[in-house]
Design a protein around this motif. Sequence first.
Motif, PDB file in Angstrom:
ATOM      1  N   ALA A 246       0.804  -1.222   0.000  1.00 39.71           N
ATOM      2  CA  ALA A 246       0.000   0.000   0.000  1.00 39.71           C
ATOM      3  C   ALA A 246       0.839   1.276   0.000  1.00 39.71           C
ATOM      4  O   ALA A 246       1.815   1.388   0.742  1.00 39.71           O
ATOM      5  CB  ALA A 246      -0.941   0.009   1.200  1.00 39.71           C
ATOM      6  N   ASP A 247       0.443   2.230  -0.853  1.00 39.04           N
ATOM      7  CA  ASP A 247       1.040   3.566  -0.815  1.00 39.04           C
ATOM      8  C   ASP A 247       0.512   4.341   0.390  1.00 39.04           C
ATOM      9  O   ASP A 247       1.243   5.109   1.008  1.00 39.04           O
ATOM     10  CB  ASP A 247       0.703   4.329  -2.103  1.00 39.04           C
ATOM     11  N   ARG A 248      -0.768   4.142   0.683  1.00 39.84           N
ATOM     12  CA  ARG A 248      -1.401   4.749   1.846  1.00 39.84           C
ATOM     13  C   ARG A 248      -2.329   3.727   2.486  1.00 39.84           C
ATOM     14  O   ARG A 248      -2.768   2.780   1.819  1.00 39.84           O
ATOM     15  CB  ARG A 248      -2.195   6.012   1.478  1.00 39.84           C
ATOM     16  N   ILE A 249      -2.619   3.941   3.759  1.00 43.25           N
ATOM     17  CA  ILE A 249      -3.461   3.005   4.506  1.00 43.25           C
ATOM     18  C   ILE A 249      -4.604   3.771   5.164  1.00 43.25           C
ATOM     19  O   ILE A 249      -4.397   4.862   5.710  1.00 43.25           O
ATOM     20  CB  ILE A 249      -2.635   2.271   5.578  1.00 43.25           C
ATOM     21  N   THR A 250      -5.800   3.193   5.089  1.00 43.10           N
ATOM     22  CA  THR A 250      -6.960   3.709   5.796  1.00 43.10           C
ATOM     23  C   THR A 250      -7.420   2.643   6.781  1.00 43.10           C
ATOM     24  O   THR A 250      -7.608   1.490   6.388  1.00 43.10           O
ATOM     25  CB  THR A 250      -8.105   4.047   4.819  1.00 43.10           C
ATOM     26  N   VAL A 251      -7.570   3.022   8.044  1.00 42.59           N
ATOM     27  CA  VAL A 251      -7.960   2.070   9.077  1.00 42.59           C
ATOM     28  C   VAL A 251      -9.422   2.290   9.448  1.00 42.59           C
ATOM     29  O   VAL A 251      -9.814   3.403   9.807  1.00 42.59           O
ATOM     30  CB  VAL A 251      -7.079   2.216  10.332  1.00 42.59           C
ATOM     31  N   PHE A 252     -10.223   1.212   9.331  1.00 39.42           N
ATOM     32  CA  PHE A 252     -11.635   1.238   9.704  1.00 39.42           C
ATOM     33  C   PHE A 252     -11.810   0.609  11.088  1.00 39.42           C
ATOM     34  O   PHE A 252     -11.116  -0.333  11.441  1.00 39.42           O
ATOM     35  CB  PHE A 252     -12.476   0.407   8.725  1.00 39.42           C
ATOM     36  N   ASP A 253     -12.772   1.121  11.826  1.00 41.87           N
ATOM     37  CA  ASP A 253     -13.197   0.469  13.058  1.00 41.87           C
ATOM     38  C   ASP A 253     -14.613   0.901  13.364  1.00 41.87           C
ATOM     39  O   ASP A 253     -14.926   2.095  13.325  1.00 41.87           O
ATOM     40  CB  ASP A 253     -12.263   0.822  14.228  1.00 41.87           C
ATOM     41  N   HIS A 254     -15.488  -0.066  13.630  1.00 39.06           N
ATOM     42  CA  HIS A 254     -16.898   0.211  13.935  1.00 39.06           C
ATOM     43  C   HIS A 254     -17.545   1.111  12.883  1.00 39.06           C
ATOM     44  O   HIS A 254     -18.298   2.021  13.197  1.00 39.06           O
ATOM     45  CB  HIS A 254     -17.026   0.849  15.316  1.00 39.06           C
ATOM     46  N   GLY A 255     -17.237   0.828  11.602  1.00 41.01           N
ATOM     47  CA  GLY A 255     -17.883   1.547  10.509  1.00 41.01           C
ATOM     48  C   GLY A 255     -17.383   2.946  10.268  1.00 41.01           C
ATOM     49  O   GLY A 255     -17.989   3.698   9.492  1.00 41.01           O
ATOM     50  N   ARG A 256     -16.288   3.321  10.881  1.00 40.10           N
ATOM     51  CA  ARG A 256     -15.727   4.663  10.689  1.00 40.10           C
ATOM     52  C   ARG A 256     -14.251   4.568  10.301  1.00 40.10           C
ATOM     53  O   ARG A 256     -13.581   3.597  10.612  1.00 40.10           O
ATOM     54  CB  ARG A 256     -15.845   5.482  11.977  1.00 40.10           C
ATOM     55  N   VAL A 257     -13.769   5.627   9.655  1.00 43.85           N
ATOM     56  CA  VAL A 257     -12.336   5.749   9.392  1.00 43.85           C
ATOM     57  C   VAL A 257     -11.696   6.355  10.628  1.00 43.85           C
ATOM     58  O   VAL A 257     -12.023   7.480  11.021  1.00 43.85           O
ATOM     59  CB  VAL A 257     -12.067   6.630   8.157  1.00 43.85           C
ATOM     60  N   VAL A 258     -10.778   5.620  11.259  1.00 45.26           N
ATOM     61  CA  VAL A 258     -10.163   6.098  12.493  1.00 45.26           C
ATOM     62  C   VAL A 258      -8.748   6.616  12.266  1.00 45.26           C
ATOM     63  O   VAL A 258      -8.186   7.290  13.147  1.00 45.26           O
ATOM     64  CB  VAL A 258     -10.149   4.999  13.574  1.00 45.26           C
ATOM     65  N   ALA A 259      -8.160   6.330  11.106  1.00 42.88           N
ATOM     66  CA  ALA A 259      -6.821   6.852  10.800  1.00 42.88           C
ATOM     67  C   ALA A 259      -6.527   6.616   9.335  1.00 42.88           C
ATOM     68  O   ALA A 259      -7.058   5.687   8.718  1.00 42.88           O
ATOM     69  CB  ALA A 259      -5.754   6.175  11.660  1.00 42.88           C
ATOM     70  N   GLU A 260      -5.676   7.468   8.759  1.00 44.46           N
ATOM     71  CA  GLU A 260      -5.218   7.257   7.393  1.00 44.46           C
ATOM     72  C   GLU A 260      -3.884   7.955   7.197  1.00 44.46           C
ATOM     73  O   GLU A 260      -3.558   8.922   7.882  1.00 44.46           O
ATOM     74  CB  GLU A 260      -6.245   7.776   6.379  1.00 44.46           C
ATOM     75  N   GLY A 261      -3.094   7.432   6.278  1.00 44.58           N
ATOM     76  CA  GLY A 261      -1.792   7.999   6.002  1.00 44.58           C
ATOM     77  C   GLY A 261      -0.867   6.958   5.406  1.00 44.58           C
ATOM     78  O   GLY A 261      -1.239   5.792   5.235  1.00 44.58           O
ATOM     79  N   LYS A 262       0.347   7.358   5.097  1.00 45.29           N
ATOM     80  CA  LYS A 262       1.349   6.409   4.644  1.00 45.29           C
ATOM     81  C   LYS A 262       1.708   5.486   5.805  1.00 45.29           C
ATOM     82  O   LYS A 262       1.591   5.887   6.968  1.00 45.29           O
ATOM     83  CB  LYS A 262       2.590   7.149   4.145  1.00 45.29           C
ATOM     84  N   PRO A 263       2.165   4.249   5.509  1.00 46.75           N
ATOM     85  CA  PRO A 263       2.503   3.336   6.602  1.00 46.75           C
ATOM     86  C   PRO A 263       3.457   3.955   7.621  1.00 46.75           C
ATOM     87  O   PRO A 263       3.251   3.827   8.830  1.00 46.75           O
ATOM     88  CB  PRO A 263       3.142   2.146   5.871  1.00 46.75           C
ATOM     89  N   GLY A 264       4.487   4.639   7.145  1.00 44.44           N
ATOM     90  CA  GLY A 264       5.437   5.260   8.060  1.00 44.44           C
ATOM     91  C   GLY A 264       4.812   6.352   8.902  1.00 44.44           C
ATOM     92  O   GLY A 264       5.139   6.516  10.085  1.00 44.44           O
ATOM     93  N   GLU A 265       3.883   7.116   8.306  1.00 51.44           N
ATOM     94  CA  GLU A 265       3.211   8.185   9.051  1.00 51.44           C
ATOM     95  C   GLU A 265       2.367   7.609  10.181  1.00 51.44           C
ATOM     96  O   GLU A 265       2.359   8.158  11.296  1.00 51.44           O
ATOM     97  CB  GLU A 265       2.323   8.997   8.098  1.00 51.44           C
ATOM     98  N   LEU A 266       1.660   6.522   9.899  1.00 50.91           N
ATOM     99  CA  LEU A 266       0.831   5.914  10.941  1.00 50.91           C
ATOM    100  C   LEU A 266       1.693   5.376  12.070  1.00 50.91           C
ATOM    101  O   LEU A 266       1.335   5.490  13.248  1.00 50.91           O
ATOM    102  CB  LEU A 266      -0.020   4.797  10.348  1.00 50.91           C
ATOM    103  N   LYS A 267       2.817   4.801  11.717  1.00 49.65           N
ATOM    104  CA  LYS A 267       3.710   4.264  12.748  1.00 49.65           C
ATOM    105  C   LYS A 267       4.240   5.382  13.647  1.00 49.65           C
ATOM    106  O   LYS A 267       4.316   5.235  14.868  1.00 49.65           O
ATOM    107  CB  LYS A 267       4.860   3.503  12.096  1.00 49.65           C
ATOM    108  N   ARG A 268       4.592   6.509  13.034  1.00 51.37           N
ATOM    109  CA  ARG A 268       5.109   7.621  13.831  1.00 51.37           C
ATOM    110  C   ARG A 268       4.017   8.254  14.675  1.00 51.37           C
ATOM    111  O   ARG A 268       4.263   8.734  15.784  1.00 51.37           O
ATOM    112  CB  ARG A 268       5.739   8.672  12.921  1.00 51.37           C
TER     113      ARG A 268
END
Length: 329
Positions: A202-224
């Motif tokens: 993935a170039d970017r990642i979107t994280v879903f939880d309970h039907g909502r987007v709870v985070a998005e960004g490049k893998p490195g950005e999410l880790k930081r």
Amino acid sequence: MSYAIQAEGLVKRYGNMVALDGVDLEVPVGKVIGVLGPNGAGKTTTVRILATLMRPDGGRATVGGYDVMKDPVRVRGLIGLTGQYASVDESLSGRENLVLLGRLLDMSKRNAKARAVELLERFELVDAADRPISTFSGGMRRRLDLAASLVGRPQVLYLDEPTTGLDPHARNEVWEVVRRLVADGTTVLLTTQYLEEADQLADRITVFDHGRVVAEGKPGELKRRVGGQTLQVRPTLASDLDEVGRILAELTGAAPARDLNTGLLTVPVADPMLVSALVRRLDGAGVAVDELGLRLPSLDEVFLALTGRPAEESKRNTQQNPIAERNVA
């Protein structure tokens, strides 16, 4: 920036249960967007809406500039879909499956056969082309399933957990196919519960939880975003563990965690320049190390921090109840 997919405020309800609760999503042309989330988070429901297989109860979405509700036929002409389970006919050969799909897409018999040959070569299935699908390995079936989704030359490809149930070797085969597709300009929306898969593709990642987007960004950005870096040190001699632990505590102000089985010491750090100071201190103390380095949090740690559940638990839930995500996600 040009977007292949844009969704705004998507809502989907099943009775009193809200499967999607205002989901926004953007997928740039020619990129891979990884969608992560626990079982039932809304991933497959989002794919179904974007593939015109389901109507949302609220919000809107476009694919290639066409509204999925107002222009579903045009949207279908742009997309390909590979679901969690192979959709090919096991009683037919690989070649027959691809020719049949070509004919269903209104190709002439000649063009359908030519397209089948092209895809069989591209996915390295020529030698097995005329064998029944029932004799294919898991990796071969998934490659054929991907080939089937490309018969109509889609601009946008939905991969809904495409490597579920595959062994590591077969999974790597599918990953290489996806990389080649993206290199050729295909836009990919990938839903997965294998975090290594998202990290790899993935170039970017979107994280879903309970039907909502709870985070998005490049893998490195999410880790930081979830946490800082971690310093890992493994002394060559087990007898040096205490000395290394003392040095780390003095430099960082925190007691390092110890893994007595592996001899690894870990401690969070805010300043990466601390590594240079550590090397000097270890050298001065005459301590040799087999491993020393900084790392960001893993996607597993990101997933746990964002959803409160480890990815492995989410995968077990899906395996124990495989219809859950399909029915309520």
